[in-house]
Design an enzyme around this catalytic site. Structure first.
Site, PDB file in Angstrom:
ATOM      1  N   ASN A   7       0.872  -1.182   0.000  1.00 25.52           N
ATOM      2  CA  ASN A   7       0.000   0.000   0.000  1.00 25.52           C
ATOM      3  C   ASN A   7       0.905   1.228   0.000  1.00 25.52           C
ATOM      4  OD1 ASN A   7      -1.812   2.033   0.537  1.00 25.52           O
ATOM      5  ND2 ASN A   7      -2.341   1.313   2.603  1.00 25.52           N
ATOM      6  N   TRP A   8       0.998   1.869  -1.157  1.00 23.13           N
ATOM      7  CA  TRP A   8       1.933   3.007  -1.272  1.00 23.13           C
ATOM      8  C   TRP A   8       1.379   4.273  -0.627  1.00 23.13           C
ATOM      9  CZ3 TRP A   8       3.882   2.838  -7.108  1.00 23.13           C
ATOM     10  CH2 TRP A   8       4.500   1.604  -7.325  1.00 23.13           C
ATOM     11  N   LYS A   9       0.103   4.260  -0.279  1.00 25.11           N
ATOM     12  CA  LYS A   9      -0.559   5.428   0.309  1.00 25.11           C
ATOM     13  C   LYS A   9      -0.337   6.660  -0.584  1.00 25.11           C
ATOM     14  CE  LYS A   9      -0.241   3.242   4.757  1.00 25.11           C
ATOM     15  NZ  LYS A   9      -0.140   3.320   6.194  1.00 25.11           N
ATOM     16  N   HIS A  31      -9.451   0.789   4.995  1.00 21.95           N
ATOM     17  CA  HIS A  31      -8.187   1.052   5.685  1.00 21.95           C
ATOM     18  C   HIS A  31      -8.452   1.997   6.856  1.00 21.95           C
ATOM     19  CE1 HIS A  31      -4.169   2.436   6.579  1.00 21.95           C
ATOM     20  NE2 HIS A  31      -3.731   1.361   5.958  1.00 21.95           N
ATOM     21  N   GLU A  64      -6.949   4.472   7.936  1.00 20.90           N
ATOM     22  CA  GLU A  64      -6.776   5.902   7.621  1.00 20.90           C
ATOM     23  C   GLU A  64      -8.034   6.449   6.936  1.00 20.90           C
ATOM     24  OE1 GLU A  64      -3.043   5.422   5.583  1.00 20.90           O
ATOM     25  OE2 GLU A  64      -2.082   4.947   7.494  1.00 20.90           O
ATOM     26  N   GLU A  92      -5.094  -5.115  10.609  1.00 22.54           N
ATOM     27  CA  GLU A  92      -4.069  -4.095  10.826  1.00 22.54           C
ATOM     28  C   GLU A  92      -4.355  -3.358  12.134  1.00 22.54           C
ATOM     29  OE1 GLU A  92      -2.168  -2.749   6.925  1.00 22.54           O
ATOM     30  OE2 GLU A  92      -4.067  -1.694   7.054  1.00 22.54           O
ATOM     31  N   GLY A 148       2.524   2.348  10.730  1.00 22.92           N
ATOM     32  CA  GLY A 148       3.453   3.471  10.563  1.00 22.92           C
ATOM     33  C   GLY A 148       4.118   3.920  11.854  1.00 22.92           C
ATOM     34  N   SER A 150       3.641  -1.999  10.377  1.00 26.75           N
ATOM     35  CA  SER A 150       5.095  -2.002  10.558  1.00 26.75           C
ATOM     36  C   SER A 150       5.730  -3.361  10.260  1.00 26.75           C
ATOM     37  CB  SER A 150       5.462  -1.528  11.972  1.00 26.75           C
ATOM     38  OG  SER A 150       4.996  -0.203  12.173  1.00 26.75           O
ATOM     39  N   GLY A 176       2.943  -1.092   4.269  1.00 24.74           N
ATOM     40  CA  GLY A 176       2.912   0.332   3.963  1.00 24.74           C
ATOM     41  C   GLY A 176       4.317   0.839   3.682  1.00 24.74           C
ATOM     42  N   GLY A 177       4.944   1.430   4.701  1.00 18.01           N
ATOM     43  CA  GLY A 177       6.260   2.055   4.545  1.00 18.01           C
ATOM     44  C   GLY A 177       7.282   1.196   3.802  1.00 18.01           C
TER      45      GLY A 177
HETATM   46  P1  PGA Z   1       2.913   0.348   7.646  1.00 22.20           P
HETATM   47  O1  PGA Z   1       1.448   0.492   7.037  1.00 22.20           O
HETATM   48  O2  PGA Z   1       3.501  -0.926   7.082  1.00 22.20           O
HETATM   49  O3  PGA Z   1       3.654   1.574   7.206  1.00 22.20           O
HETATM   50  O4  PGA Z   1       2.760   0.275   9.133  1.00 22.20           O
HETATM   51  C1  PGA Z   1       0.613  -0.604   6.836  1.00 22.20           C
HETATM   52  C2  PGA Z   1      -0.700  -0.160   6.245  1.00 22.20           C
HETATM   53  O5  PGA Z   1      -1.205   0.891   6.629  1.00 22.20           O
HETATM   54  O6  PGA Z   1      -1.264  -0.841   5.362  1.00 22.20           O
END
Ligand code: PGA
Length: 263
Positions: free
Chosen positions: A9-11, A96, A98, A168, A174, A213, A234-235
């Protein structure tokens, strides 16, 4: 046999040019990943068309990070599911944390989105997870159970068969904090148990990914758990080597189990 999946997930990161380069690097390194692990990348909307050209004919799948809750029409700024299908998306991340937290996505809206996505042949990567204060209050099982019931229990078994679930924990996204393998396994097992209440044996076929993470250094331990079928990253998905490094963990796990079976 459940599908192993590692989805990135590149956000809201990278320009189109950077995203195309990242996608090329993922495709280039994907040969290292065991054939039974499905790689998926989820770039921002603006990148989907050129990235689709990069992944076309490769084993790397394309996902969007969201879709509209309406089919088409006067909804300024929204992107409909048939537009995503039209550029070659096969998956869509929905729910998600977010989106739930910053854009007010409710379970009711998610039911609409999930059904629209399925109707256009996209597989939703449906995210659930508890917040820090909910875990601290010991409510994590209750929270994820409710998220599953409110949305996924609205589906038929045929629809459910095309869902990927991503657990998640919000406190791990993050933050550099990761759920321990024990914490993740117990809640994945619980999610599967809840799914079995409604869908019976189908629950055994549903891939449940861990997100929060996840990185090359902790993926092996997490993915070795019986109910963890991969990760939503994510990251670490913003660096092709790290993303591929996470997916390669499955190779190391299968080597480990092979060696153990000889002993
Ligand atoms: P993260 O994000 O790996 O940066 O913690 C995961 C996600 O939000 O899908």
């Amino acid at each position: 046999m459940r599908k192993h999946i590692v989805a990135g997930n590149w956000k809201m990161n990278t320009t189109v040019a950077e995203g195309v380069e990242l996608a090329k690097a993922v495709v280039e390194h994907s040969a290292q990943v065991p054939a039974d692990v499905k790689l998926i990348i989820a770039p921002p909307f603006t990148h989907l068309y050129p990235v689709a050209e990069v992944v076309k004919g490769t084993a790397v799948g394309l996902s969007s990070q969201n879709c509209a809750d309406k089919e088409k029409g006067a909804y300024t700024g929204e992107v409909a599911v048939n537009m995503l299908a039209g550029v070659g998306c096969e998956y869509v991340i929905l729910g998600h944390s977010e989106r739930r937290e910053y854009y007010g996505e409710t379970d009711a809206k998610l039911v609409e989105k999930v059904k629209l996505a399925l109707a256009q042949g996209l597989s939703p990567i449906f995210c659930i997870g508890e917040k820090k204060e909910e875990r601290e209050a010991g409510r994590h099982f209750e929270v994820v159970t409710e998220q599953v019931k409110n949305v996924l229990f609205e589906l038929t078994p045929e629809q459910m068969a095309n869902i990927i679930v991503a657990y998640e924990p919000v406190w791990a996204i993050g933050t550099g904090l990761t759920a321990t393998a024990e914490q993740a396994q117990e809640i994945h097992a619980e999610i599967r148990k809840v799914l079995a209440e409604k869908f019976g044996e189908l629950a055994e076929e549903i891939s449940i990914l861990y997100g929060g993470s996840c990185k090359p250094s902790n993926a092996k331990e997490l993915f070795a758990c019986p109910d963890i079928d991969g990760g939503l990253i994510g990251g670490a998905a913003l660096k092709a080597e790290d993303f591929i490094g996470i997916a390669v963990s499955f190779l190391l796990i299968s080597c480990y189990f092979k060696v153990c079976s000889f002993l």
